[in-house]
Scaffold this active site. Sequence first.
Site, PDB file in Angstrom:
ATOM      1  N   ASP A   1      -7.362  -1.582  -4.028  1.00 48.22           N
ATOM      2  CA  ASP A   1      -8.390  -1.196  -3.056  1.00 48.22           C
ATOM      3  C   ASP A   1      -9.356  -0.180  -3.652  1.00 48.22           C
ATOM      4  O   ASP A   1     -10.569  -0.241  -3.411  1.00 48.22           O
ATOM      5  CB  ASP A   1      -7.722  -0.612  -1.799  1.00 48.22           C
ATOM      6  CG  ASP A   1      -6.844  -1.629  -1.091  1.00 48.22           C
ATOM      7  OD1 ASP A   1      -7.112  -2.840  -1.236  1.00 48.22           O
ATOM      8  OD2 ASP A   1      -5.889  -1.214  -0.399  1.00 48.22           O
TER       9      ASP A   1
ATOM     10  N   ASP B   1       0.857  -1.191   0.000  1.00 49.20           N
ATOM     11  CA  ASP B   1       0.000   0.000   0.000  1.00 49.20           C
ATOM     12  C   ASP B   1       0.889   1.235   0.000  1.00 49.20           C
ATOM     13  O   ASP B   1       1.948   1.256   0.655  1.00 49.20           O
ATOM     14  CB  ASP B   1      -0.903   0.016   1.240  1.00 49.20           C
ATOM     15  CG  ASP B   1      -1.959  -1.077   1.199  1.00 49.20           C
ATOM     16  OD1 ASP B   1      -2.296  -1.528   0.086  1.00 49.20           O
ATOM     17  OD2 ASP B   1      -2.424  -1.503   2.272  1.00 49.20           O
TER      18      ASP B   1
END
Length: 265
Positions: free
Chosen positions: A237, A223
């Site tokens: 996401d 991330d």
Amino acid sequence: MQRTRRTPLNHTPSRPAGDTDPTPEPADPQSAGSPSSPPPEPASSSDEGITLTTGGAAAVVASTDSGASGGGAAAPGVGDETASSSSSSSSEADVAGGGEAGKSWKWTVIFAVVGLVVLGLDQLTKALALAHLTPGEPVNVIGSLLKFNLIRNSGAAFSLGSGYTPYISAIQIAVAIGVVYLSRKLGSVGWAIAFGFLFGGAVGNIIDRIFRDPSPFHGHVVDFLQTPHWAIFNVADMAVTSAAILLVLQTLRGIRLDGTREIRK
């Protein structure tokens, strides 16, 4: 001197009123015919009409029978029109069937293209983040609104569910398989795009969990996107969240998976 009565030469003696001339015999017995057979009566106009009508009906019946038995041609125009109508109906059914198949492939192609684009973009941005970012050293992109901040997430989307990596991986794999299976029934561009986002996002994070450290099905997801008051996330996401929003919108609009619209009272 005595007078004598003279009889004229052209004088024809008169006959009594009751006497009749005998019927003369015909000179040619064959041409005259038998005296016992009555002369033929002339046919009336009504008889002719009945004869013609009966003959026409017989002709139609004979023509129909011959056409049904295959021995002759049917009534002109009837067979041709029937065959033409049948072939036209078959052609329309083929065209309709081809049109439905074409639309089905159209939505499947949209789903596949969107899914592959999301998957490729997710893996590309993760590779760039690993190559150019250092964990714990955020980089401002748009002031404090958007930052690049590299972390490794062992949980689900937005760093949720840490410690349940194997279960999350199994759920994401099941979701990806289910999306591929249901994609055959797509009939709407909204559903096709939503499924593409969902598939690309799920597979993008599955790849991280299977092939990244520390071990298969326990791998940590990369991330690197950070916004104020929100957890750090990645492109996968974002795609999964966008898919959820599109699915809710399609449901609220009453559009089913196959493209039909729900009729509400």
